[in-house]
Design a protein around this motif. Structure first.
Motif, mmCIF file in Angstrom:
data_model
loop_
_atom_site.group_PDB
_atom_site.id
_atom_site.type_symbol
_atom_site.label_atom_id
_atom_site.label_comp_id
_atom_site.label_asym_id
_atom_site.label_seq_id
_atom_site.Cartn_x
_atom_site.Cartn_y
_atom_site.Cartn_z
ATOM 1 N N THR A 1 -66.327 45.477 83.753
ATOM 2 C CA THR A 1 -66.590 46.706 83.015
ATOM 3 C C THR A 1 -65.303 47.272 82.431
ATOM 4 O OG1 THR A 1 -66.246 48.145 84.922
ATOM 5 C CG2 THR A 1 -68.476 47.234 84.605
ATOM 6 N N ALA A 2 -65.470 48.172 81.477
ATOM 7 C CA ALA A 2 -64.315 48.834 80.885
ATOM 8 C C ALA A 2 -63.544 49.609 81.952
ATOM 9 C CB ALA A 2 -64.770 49.775 79.769
ATOM 10 N N ARG B 1 -59.640 49.110 82.876
ATOM 11 C CA ARG B 1 -58.741 50.268 82.824
ATOM 12 C C ARG B 1 -58.027 50.462 84.168
ATOM 13 N NH1 ARG B 1 -58.561 54.390 79.250
ATOM 14 N NH2 ARG B 1 -57.562 56.338 79.934
ATOM 15 N N PRO C 1 -58.807 47.873 71.876
ATOM 16 C CA PRO C 1 -58.051 48.620 72.888
ATOM 17 C C PRO C 1 -56.548 48.406 72.711
ATOM 18 C CG PRO C 1 -59.896 47.457 73.899
ATOM 19 C CD PRO C 1 -59.803 46.966 72.485
ATOM 20 N N TYR D 1 -64.045 39.760 74.684
ATOM 21 C CA TYR D 1 -65.069 40.396 73.858
ATOM 22 C C TYR D 1 -64.919 39.915 72.423
ATOM 23 C CZ TYR D 1 -61.586 43.549 71.816
ATOM 24 O OH TYR D 1 -60.510 44.051 71.136
ATOM 25 N N LEU E 1 -66.197 41.304 78.681
ATOM 26 C CA LEU E 1 -66.032 42.751 78.760
ATOM 27 C C LEU E 1 -67.409 43.367 78.546
ATOM 28 C CD1 LEU E 1 -64.271 45.302 78.957
ATOM 29 C CD2 LEU E 1 -63.924 45.140 76.481
ATOM 30 N N TRP F 1 -66.192 50.310 75.786
ATOM 31 C CA TRP F 1 -64.806 50.759 75.964
ATOM 32 C C TRP F 1 -64.648 52.203 75.475
ATOM 33 C CZ3 TRP F 1 -60.676 49.007 78.524
ATOM 34 C CH2 TRP F 1 -59.427 49.583 78.233
ATOM 35 N N SER G 1 -66.401 54.789 77.635
ATOM 36 C CA SER G 1 -65.723 55.078 78.899
ATOM 37 C C SER G 1 -64.490 55.955 78.703
ATOM 38 C CB SER G 1 -65.305 53.776 79.584
ATOM 39 O OG SER G 1 -64.233 53.155 78.883
ATOM 40 N N GLY H 1 -61.982 55.100 76.436
ATOM 41 C CA GLY H 1 -60.878 54.314 75.912
ATOM 42 C C GLY H 1 -60.691 54.539 74.417
#
Length: 459
Positions: A2-3, A7, A32, A61, A83, A90, A93, A95
């Motif tokens: 997961t994002a 992270r 990102p 991704y 991802l 992303w 979340s 990002g």
């Protein structure tokens, strides 16, 4: 993966690769901060060199993610994940999405200018200094070559000049002392060559970069070191070192270039070591290629291909870089990115046989293996470099739009003014993006007291 998990690895400074497998032009539209461009078209050629440790966590991704994961696992990587949710997850979340290429280095540069108050001069001021003779004080060209162009100044093209490397021993000692002082303040650890085996632990990724010139590297370098000139290493860190959280060892033979390069990398949050083992820079030649052996495929030599083209029994597809194709390709050849071959065939149409080529022929062999189950396919032996007959540039046939390379707004002299102005606006907003994203670990030295002691006369 997961994002949030990715992270967390970034925040802990644990090793992780965020691999964007789209073509570079798509990558540049948004990604990102610490994502690295790994186009699916050339994944086999790039992975081993750029991700040395096979158990590095990799989050993938982009278009073709399932195929990319299969390729990476086939190359021996054991911790490869999609991802989850891609870029949408992303951003959901919290990002940030960064545009352009080499975003970490560019954002860091903007942060340095903001924190340190880097003096800068307008294009007009710099032009006046060039006309009068540039004195010793140093300043940045405000807005770079884009600002120069927007001010109506002419850019030089095709220059090959290099600065003279003539330094007296006293000046070299001052430069080395000053460089080391700055590097130590930034957090660089200085080691001896005999310490390097201890840094090459199997549970850590350790990049070793020789930051001297290409000619110096070719004359002799440290075994296992890759070539990355210091300035380019700082400017393109995401390309040279896509494993965030890895160790970086910088190597020179003078105690200056490795220290200064390392000082910037350390401020960018890397764990950095510097070494100047002049006596061990003994391995001559170019950097070895690191990639799997290409798959066995049917091949054809240039003379036979020329005969096939004459009787219309073959269609050539060039899967090399689009700018190489534009510079000169086999007459009648189509351009197609390897990852987009299925879509390209719909444009090219049926053929008695397809012949694939690339500059050296290596990438073409992988592409031929992709295609041979769909149609009769051959790889040109030696690639376009082995084509002993005239190339053409006038007739360009793009089976798919050339998206393998993002056109930088600061390249060339024919960029739209609006694109250059938009690029500058994007640069100005990078510091705020860094603050919102929070994964950068940048720590800028605000100023260097007494640095003027090391301003040396040149020329």
């Amino acid at each position: 993966m997961t994002a949030e998990e990715v992270r967390a690895l970034l925040l802990r400074r644990s090793e992780v690769v965020i691999a964007d497998v789209r073509e570079e032009a798509a990558f540049a539209t948004g990604h990102p901060l610490w994502a690295a461009s790994f186009p699916l078209s050339r994944l086999e050629l790039d992975a081993w060199r750029r991700i040395p440790r096979r158990d590095t966590p990799i989050a993938v991704y982009g278009d073709g993610v399932a195929r990319a994961i299969g390729v990476l696992r086939g190359l021996g990587y054991t911790r490869v994940h999609e991802l989850a949710g891609g870029l949408d997850a992303w951003t959901a979340s919290g990002g940030e999405i960064f545009q352009d290429v080499n975003a970490p280095s560019k954002a860091f540069g903007e942060l340095v200018a903001s924190v340190a108050g880097t003096p800068s001069l307008t294009a007009q001021d710099v032009k006046a200094l060039i006309d009068a003779g540039l004195p010793n004080p140093v300043a940045a060209l405000r807005d770079g070559t884009i600002g120069w162009t927007l001010a109506g100044q002419r850019l030089d093209r095709g220059a090959t000049r290099t600065a003279p490397l003539s330094v007296t021993p006293p000046h070299h000692a001052l430069a080395a002392s000053g460089a080391r002082a700055v590097a130590e303040r930034a957090g660089v650890t200085f080691v001896r060559a005999r310490d390097l085996p201890d840094l090459r632990r199997p549970d850590r990724t350790t990049y070793i970069f020789d930051v001297r010139t290409a000619a110096e590297y070719a004359r002799g370098h440290l075994d296992g070191a890759r070539h990355a000139p210091g300035g380019q290493l700082v400017q393109e860190t995401d390309h040279h070192a896509p494993v965030r959280g890895a160790r970086i060892v910088v190597v020179d033979d003078d105690g200056v270039r490795a220290a200064m390069t390392g000082s910037w990398l350390a401020q960018m949050g890397w764990e950095v070591y510097a070494v100047s083992p002049a006596e061990l820079l003994t391995r001559p030649g170019a950097e070895p290629s690191l990639h799997p052996a290409p798959p066995p495929v049917d091949t054809v030599d240039a003379a036979t291909l020329r005969a096939w083209l004459a009787d219309g029994s073959a269609t050539v597809i060039d899967v090399g870089p689009s700018r190489d194709y534009a510079a000169g390709h086999i007459p009648g050849a189509w351009y197609a990115a390897r990852a987009l071959l299925p879509a390209a065939l719909a444009t090219i149409g049926a053929a008695r046989r397809y012949v694939l080529t690339s500059p050296t022929g290596l990438l073409a062999r992988f592409a031929t293996a992709d295609l041979r189950h769909r149609a009769p396919a051959f790889a040109l032996e030696g690639g376009t470099a082995a084509w002993r007959f005239p190339l053409e540039t006038a007739e360009a046939r793009y089976a798919v739009p050339p998206a393998d390379r993002y056109r930088r707004p600061y390249e060339g002299t024919d960029n739209p003014r609006e694109a250059m102005e938009a690029y500058l606006e994007w640069e100005f907003g990078l510091v705020e993006q860094l603050e919102r994203d929070g994964t950068h670990h940048f720590q800028v030295l605000g100023h260097v007291p007494a640095l003027s002691r090391y301003n040396l006369p040149f020329g």
